[in-house]
Motif scaffolding. Structure first.
Motif, PDB file in Angstrom:
ATOM      1  N   ASP A 133       0.821  -1.211   0.000  1.00 38.92           N
ATOM      2  CA  ASP A 133       0.000   0.000   0.000  1.00 38.92           C
ATOM      3  C   ASP A 133       0.854   1.260   0.000  1.00 38.92           C
ATOM      4  O   ASP A 133       0.352   2.350  -0.277  1.00 38.92           O
ATOM      5  CB  ASP A 133      -0.922   0.026   1.231  1.00 38.92           C
ATOM      6  N   ASP A 134       2.129   1.094   0.353  1.00 41.97           N
ATOM      7  CA  ASP A 134       3.034   2.243   0.462  1.00 41.97           C
ATOM      8  C   ASP A 134       3.784   2.414  -0.861  1.00 41.97           C
ATOM      9  O   ASP A 134       4.846   1.820  -1.078  1.00 41.97           O
ATOM     10  CB  ASP A 134       4.014   2.028   1.614  1.00 41.97           C
ATOM     11  N   VAL A 135       3.218   3.223  -1.739  1.00 43.26           N
ATOM     12  CA  VAL A 135       3.818   3.458  -3.054  1.00 43.26           C
ATOM     13  C   VAL A 135       4.192   4.935  -3.177  1.00 43.26           C
ATOM     14  O   VAL A 135       3.382   5.821  -2.911  1.00 43.26           O
ATOM     15  CB  VAL A 135       2.860   3.066  -4.195  1.00 43.26           C
ATOM     16  N   GLU A 136       5.429   5.163  -3.580  1.00 45.26           N
ATOM     17  CA  GLU A 136       5.907   6.521  -3.842  1.00 45.26           C
ATOM     18  C   GLU A 136       6.118   6.691  -5.339  1.00 45.26           C
ATOM     19  O   GLU A 136       6.653   5.795  -5.998  1.00 45.26           O
ATOM     20  CB  GLU A 136       7.214   6.783  -3.093  1.00 45.26           C
ATOM     21  N   PHE A 137       5.709   7.838  -5.850  1.00 44.29           N
ATOM     22  CA  PHE A 137       5.902   8.132  -7.275  1.00 44.29           C
ATOM     23  C   PHE A 137       6.798   9.353  -7.434  1.00 44.29           C
ATOM     24  O   PHE A 137       6.600  10.372  -6.769  1.00 44.29           O
ATOM     25  CB  PHE A 137       4.583   8.382  -7.987  1.00 44.29           C
ATOM     26  N   CYS A 151       1.275  18.712 -13.080  1.00 48.44           N
ATOM     27  CA  CYS A 151       0.035  18.656 -12.299  1.00 48.44           C
ATOM     28  C   CYS A 151      -0.870  17.519 -12.777  1.00 48.44           C
ATOM     29  O   CYS A 151      -1.484  16.810 -11.964  1.00 48.44           O
ATOM     30  CB  CYS A 151      -0.712  19.985 -12.401  1.00 48.44           C
ATOM     31  N   ARG A 152      -0.953  17.335 -14.090  1.00 48.31           N
ATOM     32  CA  ARG A 152      -1.764  16.237 -14.651  1.00 48.31           C
ATOM     33  C   ARG A 152      -1.263  14.885 -14.156  1.00 48.31           C
ATOM     34  O   ARG A 152      -2.051  14.018 -13.750  1.00 48.31           O
ATOM     35  CB  ARG A 152      -1.724  16.258 -16.176  1.00 48.31           C
ATOM     36  N   VAL A 153       0.039  14.694 -14.227  1.00 47.19           N
ATOM     37  CA  VAL A 153       0.629  13.415 -13.818  1.00 47.19           C
ATOM     38  C   VAL A 153       0.402  13.160 -12.336  1.00 47.19           C
ATOM     39  O   VAL A 153      -0.023  12.067 -11.926  1.00 47.19           O
ATOM     40  CB  VAL A 153       2.135  13.381 -14.152  1.00 47.19           C
ATOM     41  N   PHE A 154       0.676  14.160 -11.517  1.00 44.92           N
ATOM     42  CA  PHE A 154       0.520  13.981 -10.076  1.00 44.92           C
ATOM     43  C   PHE A 154      -0.937  13.734  -9.682  1.00 44.92           C
ATOM     44  O   PHE A 154      -1.231  12.909  -8.814  1.00 44.92           O
ATOM     45  CB  PHE A 154       1.087  15.186  -9.324  1.00 44.92           C
ATOM     46  N   GLU A 155      -1.866  14.427 -10.324  1.00 43.67           N
ATOM     47  CA  GLU A 155      -3.280  14.195 -10.052  1.00 43.67           C
ATOM     48  C   GLU A 155      -3.648  12.749 -10.368  1.00 43.67           C
ATOM     49  O   GLU A 155      -4.348  12.079  -9.598  1.00 43.67           O
ATOM     50  CB  GLU A 155      -4.146  15.141 -10.891  1.00 43.67           C
ATOM     51  N   ALA A 156      -3.130  12.255 -11.486  1.00 39.76           N
ATOM     52  CA  ALA A 156      -3.473  10.898 -11.927  1.00 39.76           C
ATOM     53  C   ALA A 156      -2.880   9.828 -11.011  1.00 39.76           C
ATOM     54  O   ALA A 156      -3.550   8.839 -10.682  1.00 39.76           O
ATOM     55  CB  ALA A 156      -2.984  10.691 -13.355  1.00 39.76           C
ATOM     56  N   VAL A 157      -1.625  10.001 -10.577  1.00 39.54           N
ATOM     57  CA  VAL A 157      -1.003   8.959  -9.736  1.00 39.54           C
ATOM     58  C   VAL A 157      -1.569   8.981  -8.317  1.00 39.54           C
ATOM     59  O   VAL A 157      -1.606   7.937  -7.648  1.00 39.54           O
ATOM     60  CB  VAL A 157       0.540   9.081  -9.720  1.00 39.54           C
ATOM     61  N   ILE A 158      -2.013  10.152  -7.860  1.00 48.75           N
ATOM     62  CA  ILE A 158      -2.685  10.199  -6.557  1.00 48.75           C
ATOM     63  C   ILE A 158      -3.996   9.413  -6.637  1.00 48.75           C
ATOM     64  O   ILE A 158      -4.323   8.618  -5.749  1.00 48.75           O
ATOM     65  CB  ILE A 158      -2.946  11.655  -6.121  1.00 48.75           C
ATOM     66  N   ALA A 160      -4.532   7.019  -8.608  1.00 55.41           N
ATOM     67  CA  ALA A 160      -4.181   5.602  -8.786  1.00 55.41           C
ATOM     68  C   ALA A 160      -3.736   4.947  -7.475  1.00 55.41           C
ATOM     69  O   ALA A 160      -3.641   3.723  -7.399  1.00 55.41           O
ATOM     70  CB  ALA A 160      -3.085   5.462  -9.834  1.00 55.41           C
ATOM     71  N   GLY A 161      -3.453   5.761  -6.460  1.00 54.60           N
ATOM     72  CA  GLY A 161      -3.128   5.191  -5.151  1.00 54.60           C
ATOM     73  C   GLY A 161      -1.769   5.505  -4.578  1.00 54.60           C
ATOM     74  O   GLY A 161      -1.392   4.953  -3.538  1.00 54.60           O
ATOM     75  N   ALA A 162      -0.997   6.404  -5.202  1.00 46.77           N
ATOM     76  CA  ALA A 162       0.309   6.784  -4.644  1.00 46.77           C
ATOM     77  C   ALA A 162       0.107   7.502  -3.320  1.00 46.77           C
ATOM     78  O   ALA A 162      -0.775   8.347  -3.187  1.00 46.77           O
ATOM     79  CB  ALA A 162       1.060   7.673  -5.621  1.00 46.77           C
ATOM     80  N   LYS A 163       0.938   7.174  -2.317  1.00 49.57           N
ATOM     81  CA  LYS A 163       0.833   7.792  -0.995  1.00 49.57           C
ATOM     82  C   LYS A 163       1.840   8.919  -0.806  1.00 49.57           C
ATOM     83  O   LYS A 163       1.654   9.798   0.033  1.00 49.57           O
ATOM     84  CB  LYS A 163       1.050   6.726   0.083  1.00 49.57           C
ATOM     85  N   THR A 164       2.951   8.865  -1.573  1.00 49.39           N
ATOM     86  CA  THR A 164       3.990   9.893  -1.493  1.00 49.39           C
ATOM     87  C   THR A 164       4.292  10.381  -2.895  1.00 49.39           C
ATOM     88  O   THR A 164       4.453   9.573  -3.827  1.00 49.39           O
ATOM     89  CB  THR A 164       5.278   9.344  -0.849  1.00 49.39           C
ATOM     90  N   ILE A 165       4.361  11.699  -3.059  1.00 54.74           N
ATOM     91  CA  ILE A 165       4.700  12.297  -4.348  1.00 54.74           C
ATOM     92  C   ILE A 165       6.053  12.985  -4.217  1.00 54.74           C
ATOM     93  O   ILE A 165       6.205  13.939  -3.441  1.00 54.74           O
ATOM     94  CB  ILE A 165       3.632  13.328  -4.789  1.00 54.74           C
TER      95      ILE A 165
END
Length: 511
Positions: A133-137, A151-158, A160-165
């Protein structure tokens, strides 16, 4: 105060320094020290880089229980699969997946369109979440990425379930004001930004990695990615010790705190320096030998009257000790072991203790005073010796006379066979290296020869670092002795032993 997560990447990004590759056993030792220092997240390597790196991450994940163990992975199925398997034994495991988002990287390195990169990021995070569950992108080269796309990429990975950006300054291009502005903009524009931890990862190409990291913290970042001694490729990464002590010293300004045990900073610095062969310059902040030294009479007078006149930190708070060893030639193993324990030095076996104790006795015959730094050097000298030594120094004689060419005669063991070698040189060290080469014929190139004194005085131990290169492989060797020529021979042979050891790895150039 809010908690600031300290993410140490010494064993991944730091290992990308030339010659700084670490064995599985060395990574476990560093991992245990980082755990002792209470580092939140330990990035133990890049599992897909090599089988050796995979096994090292797995070993660290098994040995360390109080820190989150992380593996880096490109946004590729194979990488993420390897990372998931490597961190499986961890009490808490993290997968750190990344893809480049700057126009120059997408066009020339990835050869992918922005839409392909966006989908690749989403798919990577979703797949990584099947392991933890602990995924960093990370958006590699975020510093040169276009804000709208970022911003588009970060919105999408959040989503998708990323916990750390993580927002990396991969090439060390930014300056503090602009880096802070980038974080403020991202936190304002990215939907659900308050649902994740924002992280900063800065390189030191312009000498501002720590300043940029702290600017990001002030702007809202709550994780800093850093390395012990600022180790890392090119000019290095943000130095953990500088970030931590800046936060601790200026809580009034930053309004956050870490859980780091700062008294373990100097032992960690010493351990990493020894294992990698990268010495710490004397004027290095916090961990340099001169960090708490005062030469000016005015400064000395002020410190003696009241320490805080010229010192904003206590040396003891970061692990420095001013104590001389109150042991002598007649001291026993128990007292020696206890002093090592007080210094935070843990030897893994009775054999290691006996070896270190023997070297202590030998040093006590040469020096009138033994310092704590001498003990670190003794233990470190043993620690850098490969498990299997092909070459070992038995004896050395060097002759130097005005008007005569320097000359060195050595006896070394080549596996189990003693061999005598001799040569002339430009100086005693040059003669020593040339003599060794008459036997080993390594055909390696000497990239670096560095000498640092362990303590003050003419009877101080000298610590020598030698960097050799052959066939694209770079290794560092280290040796310590009160005789610089002997220390040099030890360092050269240590590097040769590493060169002949079968330890393959690949250092990917990632942010």
């Amino acid at each position: 105060m809010e908690h600031l997560i300290i993410f140490d990447t010494t064993m991944r990004d730091g290992e990308q320094s030339p010659g700084a590759s670490m064995t599985k056993e060395e990574k476990v030792r560093i991992g245990k020290q980082l755990e002792k220092m209470r580092v939140d997240v330990i990035e133990a390597g890049f599992a897909a880089a090599s089988q050796g790196d995979f096994e090292a991450i797995h070993a660290v994940a098994t040995a360390v229980k109080d820190s989150t163990i992380c593996s880096l992975a490109r946004a590729q199925v194979g990488d993420i699969q390897k990372a998931g398997e490597a961190i499986k034994p961890a009490t808490r495991g993290r997968i750190h997946t990344f893809i480049a988002t700057s126009p120059i990287h997408m066009q020339h390195k990835l050869r992918m369109t922005p839409d392909q990169v966006l989908q690749g990021a989403i798919d990577a995070v979703k797949f990584a979440r099947t392991f933890t569950d602990d995924v960093e992108f990370s958006a590699e080269d975020a510093v040169r990425s276009e804000m709208d796309f970022l911003c588009r990429v970060f919105e999408a990975v959040i989503k998708a379930g990323a916990k750390t950006i993580n927002v990396p300054d991969t090439v060390g291009y930014s300056i503090p004001e602009l880096w802070a502005d980038r974080f403020k903009t991202l936190l304002e524009r990215v939907p659900n930004a308050d649902q994740v931890v924002w992280s900063t990862h800065c390189h030191n190409d312009l000498g501002m990695a720590v300043a940029n990291s702290l600017a990001a913290v002030k702007a809202g970042a709550r994780q800093v990615e850093c390395t012990i001694n600022g180790l890392g490729e090119r000019a290095g990464n943000a130095a953990l010790e500088e970030v931590v002590m800046a936060i601790q010293t200026r809580k009034d300004y930053f309004g956050v705190e870490t859980r780091i045990d700062a008294t373990q900073i100097v032992p960690a610095s010493r351990l990493v320096s020894t294992i990698t062969g990268y010495p710490v310059q004397p004027n290095k902040a916090v961990v340099g030998a001169n960090a708490f030294a005062h030469e000016s009479g005015i400064h000395q007078d002020g410190v003696l009257k009241h320490r805080e006149t010229y010192e904003i930190m206590r040396a003891q708070d970061v692990g420095w000790h001013n104590n001389r060893l109150t042991l002598g030639k007649l001291s026993g193993r128990s007292a020696f072991r206890e002093r090592l324990k007080e210094l935070g030095i843990e030897l893994e076996s009775e054999v290691a203790l006996n070896s270190a104790f023997k070297k202590f006795k030998e040093l006590a015959d040469k020096k009138s005073e033994i310092f704590d730094e001498d003990l670190h050097a003794i233990v470190s000298d043993d620690a850098v010796t490969p498990t299997v030594e092909q070459y070992h120094l038995v004896s050395l004689t060097a002759h130097v006379e005005t008007g005569e060419p320097p000359y060195a005669t050595l006896i070394i063991t080549d596996q189990d066979r003693e061999v005598k070698c001799e040569a002339y040189g430009a100086g005693p060290v040059d003669a020593t290296f040339k003599a060794i080469e008459t036997v080993v014929k390594s055909d390696s190139e000497l990239l670096l020869y560095s000498v640092n004194n362990v303590t003050e005085g003419t009877d101080s131990q000298g610590e020598v670092t030698v960097r050799l290169s052959k066939g694209g492989r770079v290794v560092n060797g280290i040796g310590a002795d009160t005789d610089i020529v002997i220390a040099s021979a030890k360092a050269y042979l240590n590097a040769l032993n590493k060169m002949t050891a079968t330890f393959a790895r690949l250092n990917p150039q990632v942010g």
